[in-house]
Design a protein around this motif. Structure first.
Motif, PDB file in Angstrom:
ATOM      1  N   ASN A 158       0.821  -1.215   0.000  1.00  0.00           N
ATOM      2  CA  ASN A 158       0.000   0.000   0.000  1.00  0.00           C
ATOM      3  C   ASN A 158       0.856   1.267   0.000  1.00  0.00           C
ATOM      4  OD1 ASN A 158      -2.489   1.160  -0.141  1.00  0.00           O
ATOM      5  ND2 ASN A 158      -3.152   0.528   1.886  1.00  0.00           N
TER       6      ASN A 158
ATOM      7  N   SER B   9     -13.202   6.264  14.693  1.00  0.00           N
ATOM      8  CA  SER B   9     -12.699   7.106  13.601  1.00  0.00           C
ATOM      9  C   SER B   9     -12.054   8.364  14.149  1.00  0.00           C
ATOM     10  CB  SER B   9     -13.823   7.520  12.656  1.00  0.00           C
ATOM     11  OG  SER B   9     -13.329   8.544  11.797  1.00  0.00           O
ATOM     12  N   ARG B  11     -12.057  10.978  12.726  1.00  0.00           N
ATOM     13  CA  ARG B  11     -12.958  12.071  12.332  1.00  0.00           C
ATOM     14  C   ARG B  11     -14.158  12.189  13.270  1.00  0.00           C
ATOM     15  NH1 ARG B  11     -13.313  10.400   5.964  1.00  0.00           N
ATOM     16  NH2 ARG B  11     -11.368  11.349   5.228  1.00  0.00           N
ATOM     17  N   ASN B  16     -17.338   8.689   8.202  1.00  0.00           N
ATOM     18  CA  ASN B  16     -18.111   7.702   7.439  1.00  0.00           C
ATOM     19  C   ASN B  16     -18.591   6.592   8.369  1.00  0.00           C
ATOM     20  OD1 ASN B  16     -17.554   9.141   5.091  1.00  0.00           O
ATOM     21  ND2 ASN B  16     -15.657   8.000   4.717  1.00  0.00           N
ATOM     22  N   THR B  17     -17.750   6.247   9.336  1.00  0.00           N
ATOM     23  CA  THR B  17     -18.130   5.228  10.327  1.00  0.00           C
ATOM     24  C   THR B  17     -19.423   5.656  11.033  1.00  0.00           C
ATOM     25  OG1 THR B  17     -15.773   4.815  10.706  1.00  0.00           O
ATOM     26  CG2 THR B  17     -17.294   3.926  12.336  1.00  0.00           C
ATOM     27  N   LEU B  67     -10.136   1.769   7.973  1.00  0.00           N
ATOM     28  CA  LEU B  67      -8.841   1.138   7.742  1.00  0.00           C
ATOM     29  C   LEU B  67      -7.803   2.227   7.504  1.00  0.00           C
ATOM     30  CD1 LEU B  67      -8.001  -1.880   7.473  1.00  0.00           C
ATOM     31  CD2 LEU B  67      -7.996  -1.536   5.000  1.00  0.00           C
ATOM     32  N   ILE B  69      -3.896   2.419   6.517  1.00  0.00           N
ATOM     33  CA  ILE B  69      -2.774   1.599   6.030  1.00  0.00           C
ATOM     34  C   ILE B  69      -2.939   0.145   6.493  1.00  0.00           C
ATOM     35  CG2 ILE B  69      -0.337   1.651   5.409  1.00  0.00           C
ATOM     36  CD1 ILE B  69      -0.044   4.363   6.467  1.00  0.00           C
ATOM     37  N   ASP B  70      -4.050  -0.426   6.050  1.00  0.00           N
ATOM     38  CA  ASP B  70      -4.319  -1.864   6.206  1.00  0.00           C
ATOM     39  C   ASP B  70      -4.539  -2.362   7.626  1.00  0.00           C
ATOM     40  OD1 ASP B  70      -4.055  -2.841   3.350  1.00  0.00           O
ATOM     41  OD2 ASP B  70      -2.238  -1.659   3.631  1.00  0.00           O
ATOM     42  N   GLN B 100     -14.340  -0.415   7.871  1.00  0.00           N
ATOM     43  CA  GLN B 100     -14.668   0.071   6.526  1.00  0.00           C
ATOM     44  C   GLN B 100     -13.477   0.840   5.986  1.00  0.00           C
ATOM     45  OE1 GLN B 100     -15.165   3.485   5.850  1.00  0.00           O
ATOM     46  NE2 GLN B 100     -14.909   4.133   7.975  1.00  0.00           N
ATOM     47  N   CYS B 101     -13.435   0.951   4.665  1.00  0.00           N
ATOM     48  CA  CYS B 101     -12.256   1.579   4.073  1.00  0.00           C
ATOM     49  C   CYS B 101     -12.583   2.349   2.809  1.00  0.00           C
ATOM     50  CB  CYS B 101     -11.178   0.522   3.801  1.00  0.00           C
ATOM     51  SG  CYS B 101     -11.470  -0.510   2.357  1.00  0.00           S
ATOM     52  N   PHE B 103     -10.702   2.185  -0.324  1.00  0.00           N
ATOM     53  CA  PHE B 103     -10.582   1.412  -1.563  1.00  0.00           C
ATOM     54  C   PHE B 103     -11.884   0.656  -1.803  1.00  0.00           C
ATOM     55  CE2 PHE B 103      -5.763   1.099  -0.728  1.00  0.00           C
ATOM     56  CZ  PHE B 103      -5.491   2.175  -1.557  1.00  0.00           C
ATOM     57  N   GLU B 137     -15.254   5.968   1.230  1.00  0.00           N
ATOM     58  CA  GLU B 137     -14.788   7.358   1.167  1.00  0.00           C
ATOM     59  C   GLU B 137     -15.552   8.088   0.062  1.00  0.00           C
ATOM     60  OE1 GLU B 137     -13.089   8.945   3.314  1.00  0.00           O
ATOM     61  OE2 GLU B 137     -12.978  10.814   2.201  1.00  0.00           O
TER      62      GLU B 137
HETATM   63  C1  LIG Z   1      -3.941   7.693   7.181  1.00  0.00           C
HETATM   64  C2  LIG Z   1      -4.991   7.015   6.341  1.00  0.00           C
HETATM   65  C3  LIG Z   1      -4.743   5.736   5.882  1.00  0.00           C
HETATM   66  C4  LIG Z   1      -5.699   5.075   5.118  1.00  0.00           C
HETATM   67  N1  LIG Z   1      -5.432   3.805   4.682  1.00  0.00           N
HETATM   68  C5  LIG Z   1      -6.339   3.134   3.941  1.00  0.00           C
HETATM   69  C6  LIG Z   1      -6.074   1.821   3.479  1.00  0.00           C
HETATM   70  O1  LIG Z   1      -5.033   1.219   3.758  1.00  0.00           O
HETATM   71  N2  LIG Z   1      -6.997   1.210   2.698  1.00  0.00           N
HETATM   72  C7  LIG Z   1      -8.162   1.818   2.372  1.00  0.00           C
HETATM   73  O2  LIG Z   1      -8.947   1.231   1.651  1.00  0.00           O
HETATM   74  N3  LIG Z   1      -8.468   3.067   2.833  1.00  0.00           N
HETATM   75  C8  LIG Z   1      -7.578   3.731   3.604  1.00  0.00           C
HETATM   76  N4  LIG Z   1      -7.871   4.986   4.064  1.00  0.00           N
HETATM   77  C9  LIG Z   1      -9.184   5.568   3.760  1.00  0.00           C
HETATM   78  C10 LIG Z   1     -10.190   5.435   4.902  1.00  0.00           C
HETATM   79  O3  LIG Z   1     -10.277   4.128   5.365  1.00  0.00           O
HETATM   80  C11 LIG Z   1     -11.560   5.879   4.388  1.00  0.00           C
HETATM   81  O4  LIG Z   1     -11.451   7.201   3.982  1.00  0.00           O
HETATM   82  C12 LIG Z   1     -12.659   5.726   5.438  1.00  0.00           C
HETATM   83  O5  LIG Z   1     -13.915   5.697   4.803  1.00  0.00           O
HETATM   84  C13 LIG Z   1     -12.653   6.849   6.466  1.00  0.00           C
HETATM   85  O6  LIG Z   1     -13.643   6.580   7.423  1.00  0.00           O
HETATM   86  P1  LIG Z   1     -14.029   7.600   8.590  1.00  0.00           P
HETATM   87  O7  LIG Z   1     -14.633   8.816   7.925  1.00  0.00           O
HETATM   88  O8  LIG Z   1     -15.020   6.847   9.398  1.00  0.00           O
HETATM   89  O9  LIG Z   1     -12.801   7.927   9.349  1.00  0.00           O
HETATM   90  C14 LIG Z   1      -6.926   5.702   4.808  1.00  0.00           C
HETATM   91  C15 LIG Z   1      -7.164   6.997   5.266  1.00  0.00           C
HETATM   92  C16 LIG Z   1      -6.210   7.658   6.022  1.00  0.00           C
HETATM   93  C17 LIG Z   1      -6.503   9.042   6.488  1.00  0.00           C
END
Ligand SMILES: Cc1cc2nc3c(=O)[nH]c(=O)nc-3n(C[C@H](O)[C@H](O)[C@H](O)COP(=O)(O)O)c2cc1C
Lengths: 183, 218
Positions: A158, B9, B11, B16-17, B67, B69-70, B100-101, B103, B137
Motif C-alpha cells: 500500500n 474514527s 474524524r 463515514n463510520t 482502515l 494503512i491496512d 470500513q475503508c 478502496f 470514502e
Molecule cells: C492515514 C490514512 C490511511 C488510510 N489507509 C487506507 C487503506 O489502507 N486502505 C483503504 O482502503 N483506505 C484507507 N484509508 C481511507 C479510509 O479508510 C476511508 O477514507 C474511510 O472511509 C474513512 O472513514 P471515517 O470517515 O469513518 O474515518 C486511509 C485513510 C487515512 C486518512
C-alpha cells in the motif's frame, strides 16, 4: 545503504528490546551502513486526523506540524526502513502505528491497479523496503504472527514499498544483520 | 437489549463510520426496549482507562473504525492497548467490529478483520462477527444507488441485530459486495474515482497542477 530504524518501543524499561536494538544498530554501523534511529517515545507525533490535506490542499505535506513530518521525510530518503516494535496486543505499538499512519503524504491520492487491486500511485520515484523487528508477547502464537505478517505485507504494498524481513529479537543479532544484506 | 458502540474514527462524529452506523443504530432501536450508548475514542484520548472501564461493564459492544494503512488507526490501537489488563477476563461481553475503508474492494479489510477476531478471543469475549465494507470514502460524490444500498443494509443489519442479538451472515455478505473488482471494471472505476473524488477537490483548492509535488524529496 541508508537505513532508518524507527524505534516504537513505548517503555524504556524494556531492556531486552533496547539492548537488542542498540547492538543491532552498532552492528549495522560496523558493516558500513549509514544509520539513523528515531526513538518515537521521545518525539512529538500526533495521530492522523483523516483530513486528507496532504493529498488535496498541500500535496505531499501533512497538515500537522510536528515530528511526524520528520519521520516521513527520513522515511522516503532511506533505502530500507526497519520498524522496531514490541508486539502489544498482537500488533506493533500504538506509538509505531501513529507514526506509520502519518506516512500517507508519501503516496498520491490517485488510484491505480496493482496486482488486480486498487492502491495509490507513488509520489516519489524510490520507496524504501520496509522490515519489521519485533518482540513476542508471552502468549504470542503462530496465528498471531501469521495475522501480523499478512498485514505488514499489505502495508508495504500500500505504501508502494517492498517488504524486507520480519524477525524477532530472540534470534541472534547477527542473523538480523545478515537479513539486511539479503533485502 | 443494550448496545455500546465505540466509534474509533479519528474524524469522530463527522466520519463515514458514524454515518453508516447511524443507519444501523436506527434499525437497532426499532425494537422496543433496546438502547444504545455511543462513545468516541477521539474524546477519550486523554484517559483511555475510562473508556476501557465502560467497555468492561458493557454487555454487547461494536467497535468501528476506518482502515488506516491496512490496519486500525494508531489511536484505535491506543484503545486496544488500554484493554491489556482485561485479557481473558471479558467472558460476559459479546464483541463485534465495524471495519470500513476507502478502496472499493471489501477484501482490503479482511486482514484487519482477522486481527479483530483474534483480539476478541484474546480478551475472552464472545465474538459476534464484523461488518466489513469497502468503498465508503467520498459518499457525497457516489451515485445514489450505492448510498441507498449502504443505508438499506446497515439499517437491516441493525434491525436484525436488535431482534436477535446477531449479525445476519446473509446481510453481511450482501453488504460486502464487491469483495474483489474485475480487471475490466477497475479500468472504468479508477479514472472515475481519480477525477470525481480527488481531482475535483484538488481543483477546488487550486492545487490540481501541484498534486504530484514532492516536498520531501531527498
Ligand atoms: C492515514 C490514512 C490511511 C488510510 N489507509 C487506507 C487503506 O489502507 N486502505 C483503504 O482502503 N483506505 C484507507 N484509508 C481511507 C479510509 O479508510 C476511508 O477514507 C474511510 O472511509 C474513512 O472513514 P471515517 O470517515 O469513518 O474515518 C486511509 C485513510 C487515512 C486518512
Amino acid at each position: 545503504m541508508k537505513l532508518l530504524i524507527i524505534n516504537g518501543n513505548p517503555s524504556p524499561g524494556n531492556t531486552l528490546f533496547e539492548e537488542f536494538t542498540r547492538d543491532f544498530i552498532s552492528g549495522l554501523r560496523d558493516a558500513g551502513h549509514q544509520v539513523r534511529e528515531f526513538v518515537l517515545r521521545d518525539m512529538k507525533i500526533k495521530p492522523c486526523t483523516g483530513c486528507f490535506a496532504c493529498w488535496v490542499k498541500t500535496p505531499g505535506i501533512c497538515s500537522i506540524d510536528d515530528d511526524g513530518r520528520k519521520v516521513a521525510r527520513e522515511f522516503i530518503a532511506s533505502d530500507h526502513v526497519i520498524i522496531a516494535s514490541p508486539l502489544i496486543m498482537g500488533f506493533v505499538s500504538a506509538l509505531t502505528k501513529n507514526a506509520f499512519d502519518r506516512n500517507i503524504p508519501l503516496v498520491h491520492p490517485h488510484l491505480e491497479a496493482v496486482d488486480g487491486e486498487t492502491h495509490h500511485k507513488k509520489r516519489y520515484d524510490r520507496h524504501p523496503a520496509i522490515s519489521f523487528l519485533l518482540q513476542r508477547e508471552p502468549f504470542t502464537d503462530d496465528e498471531d504472527i501469521a495475522i501480523a505478517t499478512a498485514i505488514f505485507k499489505r502495508e508495504s504494498i500500500n505504501l508502494r514499498s517492498t517488504l524486507g524481513f520480519i524477525r524477532f529479537i530472540d534470534t541472534p543479532v547477527k542473523e538480523v544483520l545478515d537479513a539486511i544484506n539479503i533485502h | 437489549m443494550r448496545l455500546t458502540f465505540i466509534n474509533g474514527s479519528p474524524r469522530g462524529s463527522k466520519s463515514n463510520t458514524a454515518k453508516v452506523m447511524d443507519y444501523f443504530i436506527q434499525g437497532f432501536l426499532e425494537t422496543p426496549g433496546n438502547s444504545c450508548e455511543i462513545q468516541f475514542i477521539t474524546r477519550h484520548r486523554g484517559d483511555l482507562n475510562a473508556l476501557a472501564g465502560i467497555f468492561s461493564a458493557a454487555e454487547r459492544v461494536l467497535i468501528g473504525f476506518p482502515l488506516y494503512i491496512d490496519a486500525m488507526p494508531g489511536s484505535v490501537k491506543e484503545f486496544f492497548e488500554s484493554l491489556t489488563p482485561l485479557a481473558g477476563r471479558c467472558r460476559n461481553i459479546e464483541l463485534g467490529f465495524v471495519i470500513q475503508c476507502g478502496f472499493p474492494e471489501t477484501h482490503q479489510n479482511r486482514f484487519a478483520e482477522r486481527y479483530c477476531e483474534k483480539l476478541a478471543r484474546r480478551l475472552g469475549c464472545c465474538y459476534m462477527g464484523s461488518i466489513v465494507k469497502g468503498g465508503l470514502e467520498g459518499m457525497a460524490i457516489q451515485p445514489k444507488f450505492l448510498t441507498d444500498k449502504y443505508e438499506y443494509f446497515f439499517h437491516a443489519l441493525g434491525l436484525e441485530f436488535g431482534k436477535s442479538g446477531k449479525l445476519d451472515p446473509v446481510l453481511l455478505e450482501k453488504l460486502s459486495r464487491p469483495e474483489h473488482i474485475r480487471q475490466e471494471d477497475l479500468a472504468n472505476l479508477i479514472p472515475f474515482i481519480n477525477k470525481a473524488l480527488w481531482d475535483d477537490q484538488l481543483e477546488k483548492n487550486g492545487v490540481l497542477d501541484r498534486s504530484f509535488d514532492r516536498p520531501l524529496e531527498p
